[in-house]
Design an enzyme around this catalytic site. Structure first.
Site, short mmCIF file in Angstrom:
data_model
loop_
_atom_site.label_atom_id
_atom_site.label_comp_id
_atom_site.label_asym_id
_atom_site.label_seq_id
_atom_site.Cartn_x
_atom_site.Cartn_y
_atom_site.Cartn_z
N LYS A 169 0.82 -1.21 0.00
CA LYS A 169 0.00 0.00 0.00
C LYS A 169 0.86 1.27 0.00
O LYS A 169 0.52 2.26 -0.64
CB LYS A 169 -0.96 -0.02 1.19
CG LYS A 169 -2.07 -1.06 1.05
CD LYS A 169 -3.05 -0.97 2.21
CE LYS A 169 -4.25 -1.89 1.99
NZ LYS A 169 -3.88 -3.29 1.87
N GLU A 225 -3.38 6.52 7.80
CA GLU A 225 -4.16 7.45 6.97
C GLU A 225 -5.16 8.22 7.82
O GLU A 225 -5.66 7.71 8.83
CB GLU A 225 -4.93 6.69 5.89
CG GLU A 225 -4.07 6.14 4.78
CD GLU A 225 -4.91 5.45 3.71
OE1 GLU A 225 -4.36 5.26 2.61
OE2 GLU A 225 -6.08 5.12 3.96
N HIS A 237 -14.71 -3.44 8.99
CA HIS A 237 -14.02 -3.05 7.76
C HIS A 237 -14.18 -4.10 6.65
O HIS A 237 -13.43 -4.08 5.68
CB HIS A 237 -12.53 -2.80 8.01
CG HIS A 237 -12.27 -1.88 9.16
ND1 HIS A 237 -12.70 -0.58 9.18
CD2 HIS A 237 -11.66 -2.09 10.36
CE1 HIS A 237 -12.35 -0.02 10.31
NE2 HIS A 237 -11.73 -0.91 11.04
N ARG A 276 -6.66 -8.48 -8.40
CA ARG A 276 -7.33 -9.77 -8.52
C ARG A 276 -8.81 -9.53 -8.80
O ARG A 276 -9.27 -8.38 -8.84
CB ARG A 276 -7.19 -10.56 -7.22
CG ARG A 276 -7.67 -9.76 -5.99
CD ARG A 276 -7.73 -10.58 -4.74
NE ARG A 276 -7.92 -9.77 -3.54
CZ ARG A 276 -9.08 -9.29 -3.12
NH1 ARG A 276 -10.18 -9.52 -3.82
NH2 ARG A 276 -9.16 -8.57 -2.00
#
Length: 707
Positions: A122, A206, A241, A301
């Protein structure tokens, strides 16, 4: 344009469950043979049965089977497979595995190892997107992983922040931090989960966006430099999440925003020379009527929710994966793709929403589905990898099935999904089917007031709901019991529960428990009405007077001992019912006609009607003779799993609700808390030990805390 390259004749599917069955279905339609691999837990699994060949891979734990890349490649070569489809999860985003496939002369049905590596981290992907001009949300994506340094970065960004495993996906390895003092503990927890799930504990930080929506773009590239996007999906409704409901197109996204997001997604794919199916995920911040999108990550994917994109475009994305992997160009250009109607997907999972979405294991004793297609684009579609009688094990994801509906409008799709969920009957373990219906019927979801906090915002309407009246449950439970007795007792009029008595009226009592409250039900004045329905055939309708009484515990204050329970009448009425068998009943209550279905498992009667699903326990008194009460102060594991850590030591004083142990199950950590005040008397396991459902983890001395 056709390159003339021939499609594969045989592929190996390096996955299990629903996605393995999904890939096999398209391969079969295209005339491509398939090889399945399986673990000990999956010897009798559906994906093993539907593939043309199946080869044993290893133990039940993923690290002993589905994560063994070398063994999978060896099996592919031994069976003559030309390519490997990784599905999603497991090795699907493992760059080393993709490279190993290529080195072995096999085609990896996915992007290049370089693209996976660039987008799989990431932090690195954020840097690439910044260079490509794709909008980014404020955060830290660097290599310095010192805990105190990361905490300083979070303090600088401002709370709330989101800690995310850099190699993560599927909602795992993520923690929201509301205040600075919680950062280190949540960082440690996030890292442990990341190591377990991905073998990499690097994280990024973040800013947690205000009223965020999760909107993603399905992209596709080929080896000839062509790119398209297949529009957007809204995946905002999440718990822990992880996505719960997904829909396409995203409500409220106009043509201008759709074009901007689609262009940004294609630029993201182009930046890493991407080919195959991929998803570019954006966080959309809603502020004062406007929506701003920021790049979150790219999943290299196929996504779990890909069927909603298939429904609105008419494209089989797995077919496109096979074509692109075989070297063919994309079958369509961007101007040939259009949105048709609206699609919604519901993930049906083995979990208990009323207990923190605790994953559940067990046997699918009853698994009935609405009329549907299988892995095929129609109005009602179900993608699953299980059958009635299969066991949901603790080793893999808790998802049982995906239910996908398609209709001309969102309102029609909502109604169709609600109806299909109402016709889904699962007995044997807790599921979220009823919870999904509650979400659909909230004002927030029905009016498309979407964000990732929808479940928390609507919690009063989603948890601990009881959609059926007590009288409906009691009459259905009695009808189930009497119908079962009638079937077992054949034709003897003196033993059948039809009210036949030569010299006396028929009266019978039943002991029940509903919502942790004990009840007594009494039926009397039984008679038959000889009801006949020309559509169903002749049925006897039984009528009786029903009295339901609630048990009220009573204490003798002089002697301070319990005495016999008192009762309070809560219902009395004449009721009627007709049962065509032990599971199907028609009830007449207070002038209303109700169609109900029921199944019994471990004395619990599971009742389904169009209005919802609920359960009530009909106690078999004889089955409990001689039972002893459970040990006071013991703490048992609520699921099979592995002990990650104990938060306490022998001799520690604990308060009710204090964290005691952490259990890892289905790739997710669960914290077990103290049921009462006390002193820890004994730890019965150690960190790393495996535990079964119901195993006693530790003992608490409750008397010591009172001394």
């Amino acid at each position: 344009q056709d390159t003339g390259i021939v499609m594969f004749s045989k592929i190996l599917i390096a996955n299990r469950g629903e996605i393995a069955c999904r890939v096999a279905a398209t391969a079969k339609r295209l005339g491509v043979n398939t090889v399945a691999v399986y673990s000990d837990a999956d010897r009798e699994a559906k994906h093993v049965a539907v593939c043309d060949e199946a080869v044993y891979l290893g133990g039940s734990s993923p690290k002993d089977s589905y994560l063994k890349g070398d063994a999978i490649i060896a099996i592919a070569k031994e069976t003559g497979a030309q390519a490997i489809h990784p599905g999603y999860g497991f090795l699907s985003e493992n760059a080393d595995f993709a490279q190993a496939c290529q080195d072995a002369g096999l085609v990896f049905i996915g992007p290049s190892a370089d693209a996976i590596r660039a987008m799989g981290g990431k932090s690195e992907s954020k840097r690439l997107m910044e260079a490509a001009g794709v909008p980014l949300i404020p955060g830290y994506h660097g290599d310095n992983q010192d805990a105190e340094f990361l905490k300083q970065q979070a303090d600088s960004i401002g709370y709330p922040v989101l800690i995310k495993a850099s190699a993560g996906g599927g909602g795992k390895g993520m923690r929201i931090v509301e205040q600075s003092s919680d950062f280190i503990d949540l960082l440690d927890s996030c890292r442990r989960e990341a190591i377990t799930s991905f073998g990499n504990d690097q994280v990024l930080i973040e800013k947690y966006a205000l009223k965020p929506r999760h909107i993603e773009i399905q992209v596709f590239g080929d080896t000839h430099g062509n790119y398209v996007h297949l529009f957007e999906r809204d995946c905002s409704v999440q718990r822990r999440h992880q996505k719960v409901l997904e829909e396409a197109p995203a409500p409220g996204v106009d043509a201008t925003m759709r074009e901007a997001m689609g262009t940004a997604a294609i630029e993201a794919a182009r930046a890493v020379s991407y080919f195959g199916a991929g998803t570019v995920e954006f966080i959309v911040e809603q502020r004062e009527g406007s929506m701003n999108f920021y790049f979150m990550e790219m999943n290299t994917r196929l996504q779990v929710e890909h069927p909603v994109s298939e429904a609105i475009t008419g494209v089989d994305l797995v077919e496109w994966q096979l074509l692109v992997a075989a070297g063919k160009p994309l079958p369509k250009q961007q101007d040939e793709l259009a949105i048709n109607g609206h699609a919604i997907e519901a993930r049906i999972c083995a979990e208990n929403p009323d207990n923190g979405f605790l994953p559940a294991t067990g046997t699918l004793f009853t698994y009935q589905k609405p009329e549907h297609s299988i892995f095929n684009i129609t109005d009602v579609r179900i993608d699953d990898g299980v059958r009635e009688g299969d066991v949901i094990s603790p080793f893999y994801d808790s998802m049982i099935a995906k239910l996908i509906v398609h209709a001309p409008t969102r309102e029609q799709a909502l109604a169709k999904l609600d109806r299909a969920l109402a016709q889904t009957r699962i007995v044997g373990l807790p599921t979220n089917v009823a919870f999904l219906r509650y979400i659909l019927n909230t004002e927030s979801f029905s009016q498309a007031n979407l964000d990732t906090a929808l479940i928390e915002r609507e919690s009063d309407k989603l948890f601990n709901q009881h959609p059926l009246e007590l009288s409906t449950l009691v009459v259905t439970a009695i009808a189930q019991q009497l119908a079962s007795e009638g079937i077992a007792q054949d034709t003897d009029p003196f033993s059948k529960p039809t009210g036949f008595r030569a010299y006396s009226d028929y009266t019978r009592s039943f002991s029940l428990v509903y919502d942790e409250q004990a009840y007594q039900a009494r039926i009397s004045n039984w008679h038959n009405a000889n009801y006949s329905d020309s559509k169903k055939g002749a049925e006897n309708t039984s009528s009786f007077t029903l009295v339901i009484e609630k048990e009220i515990a009573s204490n003798d204050t002089q002697d301070n001992v319990n005495v016999a329970a008192q009762t309070e009448s809560v219902y009395e009425s004449e009721v009627s019912y007709a049962s065509s068998d032990a599971h199907n009943h028609t009830l007449w209550l207070e002038g209303a006609r109700i169609s109900a279905q029921s199944w019994v498992h471990n004395e619990t009667v599971y009742v389904f009607t169009d209005s919802g699903r609920d359960e009530i326990t009909l106690i078999d008194i004889m089955a409990h003779v001689g039972e002893e009460s459970a040990a006071v102060g013991s703490l048992k594991s609520p699921m099979p799993g592995q002990v990650v850590a104990f938060k306490v030591a022998v001799g520690d004083s604990v308060k009710k609700g204090e964290p005691l142990a952490v259990i890892e199950a289905m790739k997710i950590e669960h914290t077990i808390t103290a049921p009462t005040d006390g002193v820890v008397a004994e730890l019965l396991f150690a960190a790393g030990d495996s535990v079964a459902d119901g195993d006693e983890l530790l003992r608490i001395d409750t008397e010591a805390s009172e001394a």
